[in-house]
Structure formats: structure tokens, C-alpha cells
Design a protein around this motif. Structure first.
Motif, PDB file in Angstrom:
ATOM      1  N   THR A 194      58.666  64.705  -1.665  1.00 33.63           N
ATOM      2  CA  THR A 194      58.248  63.332  -1.364  1.00 33.63           C
ATOM      3  C   THR A 194      56.816  63.278  -0.812  1.00 33.63           C
ATOM      4  OG1 THR A 194      59.519  63.574   0.690  1.00 33.63           O
ATOM      5  CG2 THR A 194      60.539  62.279  -1.052  1.00 33.63           C
ATOM      6  N   LEU A 237      59.325  57.052  -4.001  1.00 29.66           N
ATOM      7  CA  LEU A 237      59.610  58.493  -3.969  1.00 29.66           C
ATOM      8  C   LEU A 237      60.866  58.791  -3.154  1.00 29.66           C
ATOM      9  CD1 LEU A 237      55.973  59.823  -3.467  1.00 29.66           C
ATOM     10  CD2 LEU A 237      57.405  60.251  -5.471  1.00 29.66           C
ATOM     11  N   SER A 238      61.142  57.928  -2.173  1.00 27.12           N
ATOM     12  CA  SER A 238      62.301  58.180  -1.301  1.00 27.12           C
ATOM     13  C   SER A 238      63.604  57.647  -1.888  1.00 27.12           C
ATOM     14  CB  SER A 238      62.070  57.534   0.072  1.00 27.12           C
ATOM     15  OG  SER A 238      60.896  58.055   0.639  1.00 27.12           O
ATOM     16  N   ALA A 239      63.514  56.828  -2.929  1.00 25.14           N
ATOM     17  CA  ALA A 239      64.725  56.178  -3.466  1.00 25.14           C
ATOM     18  C   ALA A 239      65.662  57.186  -4.120  1.00 25.14           C
ATOM     19  CB  ALA A 239      64.345  55.108  -4.475  1.00 25.14           C
ATOM     20  N   GLN A 245      74.235  66.255 -11.560  1.00 24.29           N
ATOM     21  CA  GLN A 245      75.627  66.269 -11.084  1.00 24.29           C
ATOM     22  C   GLN A 245      76.506  66.922 -12.143  1.00 24.29           C
ATOM     23  OE1 GLN A 245      77.249  63.099  -8.902  1.00 24.29           O
ATOM     24  NE2 GLN A 245      75.829  63.818  -7.351  1.00 24.29           N
ATOM     25  N   SER A 267      64.229  64.155 -10.110  1.00 23.76           N
ATOM     26  CA  SER A 267      63.602  62.868 -10.460  1.00 23.76           C
ATOM     27  C   SER A 267      62.419  62.580  -9.540  1.00 23.76           C
ATOM     28  CB  SER A 267      64.619  61.731 -10.362  1.00 23.76           C
ATOM     29  OG  SER A 267      65.688  61.996 -11.223  1.00 23.76           O
ATOM     30  N   THR A 276      70.664  60.281 -11.632  1.00 23.37           N
ATOM     31  CA  THR A 276      70.229  60.252 -13.038  1.00 23.37           C
ATOM     32  C   THR A 276      71.423  60.391 -13.985  1.00 23.37           C
ATOM     33  OG1 THR A 276      68.146  61.242 -12.399  1.00 23.37           O
ATOM     34  CG2 THR A 276      68.702  61.356 -14.739  1.00 23.37           C
ATOM     35  N   THR A 295      58.592  73.563  -1.671  1.00 27.70           N
ATOM     36  CA  THR A 295      58.030  72.215  -1.892  1.00 27.70           C
ATOM     37  C   THR A 295      58.649  71.130  -1.018  1.00 27.70           C
ATOM     38  OG1 THR A 295      59.617  71.903  -3.700  1.00 27.70           O
ATOM     39  CG2 THR A 295      57.410  72.660  -4.317  1.00 27.70           C
ATOM     40  N   ILE A 347      68.375  57.467  -6.857  1.00 29.29           N
ATOM     41  CA  ILE A 347      69.098  56.896  -7.996  1.00 29.29           C
ATOM     42  C   ILE A 347      69.640  58.080  -8.786  1.00 29.29           C
ATOM     43  CG2 ILE A 347      68.974  55.448 -10.068  1.00 29.29           C
ATOM     44  CD1 ILE A 347      66.450  54.154  -8.936  1.00 29.29           C
ATOM     45  N   LEU A 361      63.071  68.889   5.580  1.00 27.74           N
ATOM     46  CA  LEU A 361      64.403  68.764   6.177  1.00 27.74           C
ATOM     47  C   LEU A 361      64.911  70.141   6.616  1.00 27.74           C
ATOM     48  CD1 LEU A 361      65.958  66.293   3.547  1.00 27.74           C
ATOM     49  CD2 LEU A 361      64.984  65.724   5.765  1.00 27.74           C
ATOM     50  N   ASP A 421      70.900  65.817  -6.651  1.00 27.42           N
ATOM     51  CA  ASP A 421      70.303  65.516  -5.339  1.00 27.42           C
ATOM     52  C   ASP A 421      69.321  66.587  -4.855  1.00 27.42           C
ATOM     53  OD1 ASP A 421      70.042  63.729  -3.208  1.00 27.42           O
ATOM     54  OD2 ASP A 421      71.576  64.717  -2.008  1.00 27.42           O
ATOM     55  N   THR A 422      68.800  67.402  -5.777  1.00 29.46           N
ATOM     56  CA  THR A 422      67.886  68.469  -5.346  1.00 29.46           C
ATOM     57  C   THR A 422      66.417  68.034  -5.428  1.00 29.46           C
ATOM     58  OG1 THR A 422      68.031  69.391  -7.588  1.00 29.46           O
ATOM     59  CG2 THR A 422      69.396  70.421  -5.902  1.00 29.46           C
ATOM     60  N   GLY A 454      70.105  64.752 -15.572  1.00 32.29           N
ATOM     61  CA  GLY A 454      70.985  64.548 -14.413  1.00 32.29           C
ATOM     62  C   GLY A 454      71.631  65.868 -13.991  1.00 32.29           C
ATOM     63  N   LYS A 514      62.677  70.322  -0.382  1.00 29.97           N
ATOM     64  CA  LYS A 514      63.123  69.681   0.866  1.00 29.97           C
ATOM     65  C   LYS A 514      62.848  70.583   2.065  1.00 29.97           C
ATOM     66  CE  LYS A 514      66.600  66.820  -1.453  1.00 29.97           C
ATOM     67  NZ  LYS A 514      67.767  65.978  -1.353  1.00 29.97           N
TER      68      LYS A 514
HETATM   69  N1  LIG Z   1      62.922  64.499   2.830  1.00 27.78           N
HETATM   70  C1  LIG Z   1      62.882  64.847   1.542  1.00 27.78           C
HETATM   71  N2  LIG Z   1      63.586  64.135   0.646  1.00 27.78           N
HETATM   72  C2  LIG Z   1      63.521  64.517  -0.642  1.00 27.78           C
HETATM   73  C3  LIG Z   1      62.745  65.627  -1.078  1.00 27.78           C
HETATM   74  N3  LIG Z   1      62.899  65.746  -2.419  1.00 27.78           N
HETATM   75  C4  LIG Z   1      63.715  64.748  -2.795  1.00 27.78           C
HETATM   76  N4  LIG Z   1      64.105  64.010  -1.731  1.00 27.78           N
HETATM   77  C5  LIG Z   1      65.024  62.867  -1.724  1.00 27.78           C
HETATM   78  O1  LIG Z   1      66.294  63.340  -2.152  1.00 27.78           O
HETATM   79  C6  LIG Z   1      66.973  62.325  -2.872  1.00 27.78           C
HETATM   80  C7  LIG Z   1      67.443  62.897  -4.213  1.00 27.78           C
HETATM   81  O2  LIG Z   1      66.331  63.159  -5.041  1.00 27.78           O
HETATM   82  P1  LIG Z   1      66.415  62.981  -6.627  1.00 27.78           P
HETATM   83  O3  LIG Z   1      65.055  63.304  -7.141  1.00 27.78           O
HETATM   84  O4  LIG Z   1      67.008  61.674  -6.994  1.00 27.78           O
HETATM   85  O5  LIG Z   1      67.449  64.142  -6.995  1.00 27.78           O
HETATM   86  P2  LIG Z   1      67.884  64.628  -8.463  1.00 27.78           P
HETATM   87  O6  LIG Z   1      67.802  66.096  -8.465  1.00 27.78           O
HETATM   88  O7  LIG Z   1      67.110  63.909  -9.511  1.00 27.78           O
HETATM   89  O8  LIG Z   1      69.411  64.197  -8.496  1.00 27.78           O
HETATM   90  P3  LIG Z   1      70.302  63.891  -9.823  1.00 27.78           P
HETATM   91  O9  LIG Z   1      69.621  62.824 -10.587  1.00 27.78           O
HETATM   92  O10 LIG Z   1      71.636  63.458  -9.283  1.00 27.78           O
HETATM   93  O11 LIG Z   1      70.412  65.164 -10.573  1.00 27.78           O
HETATM   94  C8  LIG Z   1      65.987  61.160  -3.006  1.00 27.78           C
HETATM   95  O12 LIG Z   1      66.302  60.208  -1.998  1.00 27.78           O
HETATM   96  C9  LIG Z   1      64.636  61.791  -2.726  1.00 27.78           C
HETATM   97  O13 LIG Z   1      63.706  60.900  -2.160  1.00 27.78           O
HETATM   98  C10 LIG Z   1      62.020  66.361  -0.092  1.00 27.78           C
HETATM   99  O14 LIG Z   1      61.333  67.361  -0.376  1.00 27.78           O
HETATM  100  N5  LIG Z   1      62.131  65.934   1.200  1.00 27.78           N
END
Ligand SMILES: Nc1nc2c(ncn2[C@@H]2O[C@H](COP(=O)(O)OP(=O)(O)OP(=O)(O)O)[C@@H](O)[C@H]2O)c(=O)[nH]1
Ligand SMILES: [Mg+2]
Length: 430
Positions: free
Chosen positions: A401, A250-252, A279, A50, A256, A398, A254, A348, A46-47, A277, A345
Motif C-alpha cells: 500500500t 489501495l487500502s480497499a 481464494q 490486486s 477478486t 514489500t 475487494i 503489519l 488477501d496477500t 483470485g 505486508k
Molecule cells: N497494511 C497493508 N495492507 C496491505 C498490504 N498489501 C495489501 N494490503 C491490504 O490487504 C487487503 C487485501 O489485498 P488484495 O490486494 O485485495 O489481496 P488479493 O491477494 O488480491 O486477494 P484475492 O483477490 O482474494 O486473491 C487490502 O485491503 C489491501 O489494501 C500491505 O503491504 N500492508
């Protein structure tokens, strides 16, 4: 040798010539593959790994096919229903009554005093007893909020007045009940249109001030970061002819579970990027990708300093990221690997700092809680984990999104992974 050679048949000679040609080709391919920059996107779940990969696809002209967009449509619908259901549940767990408006609480302190304060920390544990959807630390975050926040206590006091013997809000509006009962199977159908009663319920639910207040306390439970974006856009997304835009994709969220690979070129440098992934259960799949890595892009959600991990509902997410970074950065396989950290992020992070002081979660942060001080503090924590004195850690802040911001970071030669790789190569030649 010469005798042997002379005894060869024409077929043997031809076969040898082909073998030689293949050897030359393999050697050339090997040279080329040595030049290709193998880059791994690593970091906890969730960082935003993807999301960065999606940005790379957009920026380097790969984009998304219609089939991919259709798959995202399904994921987006699931994200919306999951977010709404999570909020309905959190209203009950945090004891926030529907219609609760923090702006209407004129004297929050005295309202809070009316609530039996002593019950906060232990009482909370008792009330939640048996509900293992909240871990110990998630509970302690809730308890800490109640201790220091009179508005949270006032909400809880008001909620008590509407509770039945099962601890449920008797004034729960019909829209919350529709959301609770919603079956997500429609998200997997061919036509994927949100049922009209569900759409109407979500629209009404998201306008409730109590729900908005609950959202403002989302670090106390597990909520998708995309919640506000999707619920703000539900009217557009619920239309029968809806097709996801790049921003929607970009906001979805999923999770990985399968490695994705993409290839592109930045200013003559060919990149091969792997998204893995993050997790805990996914990290065992990382090691086979550790050979010949030229650069690591390590993602940290800087906004997660006041959240606990999804996996155990207990460990602070920032602490989890630091531990993981320590083991990756100091891994023998990455002794000479360019290391770039994206403190992600930041959008946020900025808004959280206004209400959630960093020192509450990291007591060793003692400065004024400004964006500059706090972001610098977290960057330093990561840089200090590096045990290789000749290795430089490149840090960027960074907003994954935001395509404009990411384009600047990724495509400029003097920044991002390209810069780190160029500098690392120069160092290795010395
Ligand atoms: N507001 C905001 N949301 C973000 C940002 N970066 C990612 N997100 C959101 O955070 C969520 C998780 O992003 P992912 O790219 O799926 O995270 P991940 O690191 O690939 O997660 P895993 O696949 O579980 O390892 C998604 O809903 C993204 O749209 C950001 O900089 N700002
Ligand atoms: Mg991912």
C-alpha cells in the motif's frame, strides 16, 4: 506447380498475395508476442495481488477513471461497515467489555487468577459450541491467548460481570447497537453517503479502549487489514462530497473473482500482467493462464503467520501460502519461468512481532524475534521449497500500500520482476 500457378486467375493471384501478407503479419505478431513478458500475479487470498496491480496502474500512468473511483467508494463504505460489525461481534466472542483499558489493569496476573483458569481451553469450546463462525484452530488461537496472556483473562473476567443469561454484554453502548443494526444497502445507492447516525456511532465506537484492545487481538478472528486505516479516516470518508484518494483505493479490500489484465512497458520491456483470485475456490481458474508465462510474482502476506485462512477458519495462512508456492514453483509449466516472491505486508509484520512471537506459531523458529531474523526465516522456508536446482527465487520485502516503496521495487532494473526476467532470459540463451 508452375503449371498450376500459370492457370490462376488474377483474382486467385490477388487472394494468394493477401494470404501471404497475412502470414508475414502473423509471424511478425508472433515474434512480438514472444517478446512480451506475460506475468502472473499469484498467491493465496488477501496477500496483496490486486493491490500490486493497482500500484502498477498508478506507477505506469494508467490510473483510475472516475467510474472506477465511484465503484471503489461503494467498496470502501462496505469495508467500513463490515469492519465495525466484525469488531462488535468479536467483542462478544472474545469477551471484552466496552471501556476495557488494558493500561488500567494494575495487577493482571492476580486478576487473571481470579478467573477460573481451568475453563480456558475446553470451556471456550463449550461456550462457543454451535457457533461455527470460529473454526477449531481459530478457537485454539483464542485459547492459547488466554493461557499466556493475563490481560486477556482479566478482560474476560470483567466481561463476565456484565453478562446476561444469553452471554451478551449488558453494558453494550448504543453506538454498538446502531452498528449491529446498520443496513449496508446505502452502499449501493447512487449517492452513497454514510447515514449520519452510523457515522456518529462508528466514530464513538472506534474511540472505545475496549474496541482498540479487541482490534489488537484481530488474529483471533477474521478482520479486514484496512480496518484501522478506514476507521481512522471515517470523518473524511463520511463527508457528502467524499471521493476516494489513491491511498483509499489501495487500502480497499475487494475479493477478486474475475481475471484482470493490464499492459505497460518498463525500460523497453513490454509487460502483460494478469491478476487472478487467490481464494481456494478461485484457483481452479488459474490453469488456462499457464501457457507462455515468463514471470510469476508470488505474493505472501508475511504478517499472516499468526492468522488462519478465511476459507476454513482453521489452516494457518502462512502454511497455506507455503503449500501453494510449492505446487506453483515446482509445476512443470514453470520450469523456466522467472520466479519472484513478494513477502508483503511488512508494515503489519513489524508491528505484530512486538507482541506475537513467531515461535508460538512456528516452533522451529528459535532465534531472537527481530524483524531481520523472522523475515529471513520465512524467506528461507519458501526458497527451500524450490526443487529445480538451476532456478533462482528472487525475494523482496514489500509494503504494497506504499507507492514509494513499490515504485522502487517495480521500476528499478536491478530488482523486481524486470531483473528476474532479464536474468532468466540470459540463462536460457546460454
Ligand atoms: N497494511 C497493508 N495492507 C496491505 C498490504 N498489501 C495489501 N494490503 C491490504 O490487504 C487487503 C487485501 O489485498 P488484495 O490486494 O485485495 O489481496 P488479493 O491477494 O488480491 O486477494 P484475492 O483477490 O482474494 O486473491 C487490502 O485491503 C489491501 O489494501 C500491505 O503491504 N500492508
Ligand atoms: Mg485480488
Amino acid at each position: 506447380m508452375g503449371n498450376c500457378q500459370s492457370g490462376l486467375t488474377p483474382e486467385d493471384r490477388e487472394a494468394m498475395a493477401v494470404t501471404k501478407q497475412i502470414d508475414v503479419q502473423l509471424k511478425q505478431d508472433n515474434e512480438v508476442s514472444k517478446q512480451v513478458v506475460k506475468l502472473l500475479l499469484l498467491g493465496a487470498g488477501d496477500t496483496g495481488k490486486s493491490t500490486i496491480l493497482k500500484q502498477m496502474k498508478l506507477i505506469h500512468g494508467i490510473g483510475f477513471s472516475n467510474d472506477e473511483r465511484k465503484a471503489f467508494k461503494s467498496a470502501i463504505m462496505i469495508n467500513i461497515i463490515t469492519s465495525a460489525k466484525t469488531l462488535v461481534k468479536a467483542m462478544c466472542q472474545l469477551k471484552i467489555p466496552f471501556g476495557f483499558d488494558p493500561g488500567q489493569i494494575h495487577d493482571p496476573q492476580s486478576q487473571a487468577d481470579n478467573a477460573h483458569k481451568g475453563s480456558c481451553a475446553e470451556g471456550l469450546g463449550r461456550e462457543l459450541g454451535g457457533d461455527n463462525t470460529l473454526g477449531v484452530s481459530a478457537m485454539s488461537i483464542m485459547a492459547a491467548t488466554l493461557e499466556r496472556n493475563p490481560v486477556a483473562l482479566a478482560a474476560r473476567n470483567l466481561y463476565r460481570k456484565t453478562e446476561d443469561e444469553n452471554g451478551k454484554d449488558t453494558k453494550q453502548p448504543a453506538c454498538a447497537k446502531v452498528i449491529e443494526a446498520c443496513d449496508v444497502t446505502f452502499c449501493f445507492s447512487d449517492d452513497i453517503t454514510m447515514p449520519s447516525d452510523v457515522y456518529a456511532a462508528i466514530l464513538e465506537f472506534w474511540q472505545d479502549p475496549g474496541v482498540k484492545y479487541c482490534y489488537s487481538r484481530s488474529n483471533e478472528f477474521q478482520l479486514l487489514d484496512a480496518c484501522a486505516y478506514y476507521l481512522d479516516n471515517v470523518e473524511r470518508i463520511a463527508r457528502p462530497d467524499y471521493f476516494p484518494t489513491d491511498q483509499d483505493i489501495l487500502s480497499a479490500r475487494i475479493l477478486t473473482t474475475r481475471v484482470t489484465e493490464i499492459n505497460f512497458q518498463v525500460q523497453d520491456i513490454p509487460f502483460k500482467v494478469f491478476d487472478l483470485g487467490g481464494q481456494r475456490s478461485e484457483r481452479k481458474k488459474w490453469v488456462p493462464y499457464f501457457d507462455d508465462v515468463k514471470a510469476i510474482l508470488f505474493l505472501v502476506a508475511i504478517s499472516s503467520y499468526n492468522q488462519v485462512c478465511f476459507e476454513d477458519n482453521c489452516t494457518n495462512r502462512m502454511v497455506e501460502s507455503m503449500t501453494l508456492f510449492g505446487s506453483i514453483c515446482n509445476h512443470a509449466a514453470f520450469r523456466r519461468t522467472a520466479m519472484v516472491v513478494f513477502m508483503n505486508k511488512i508494515d503489519l509484520f513489524r508491528s505484530k512481532l512486538e507482541t506475537c512471537p513467531v515461535s508460538l506459531y512456528f516452533p522451529n523458529f528459535t532465534g531472537l524475534c527481530t524483524y531481520e531474523n523472522a523475515s529471513d526465516f520465512f524467506s528461507r522456508q519458501f526458497v527451500l521449497l524450490n526443487k529445480f536446482p538451476d532456478k533462482k527465487i528472487y525475494v523482496h520485502y514489500t509494503w504494497a500500500t506504499d507507492t514509494n516503496q513499490i515504485t522502487k521495487v517495480l521500476s528499478t532494473r536491478q530488482s523486481g520482476p524486470v531483473w528476474a526476467v532479464v536474468k532468466q532470459e540470459e540463462k536460457l540463451k546460454k
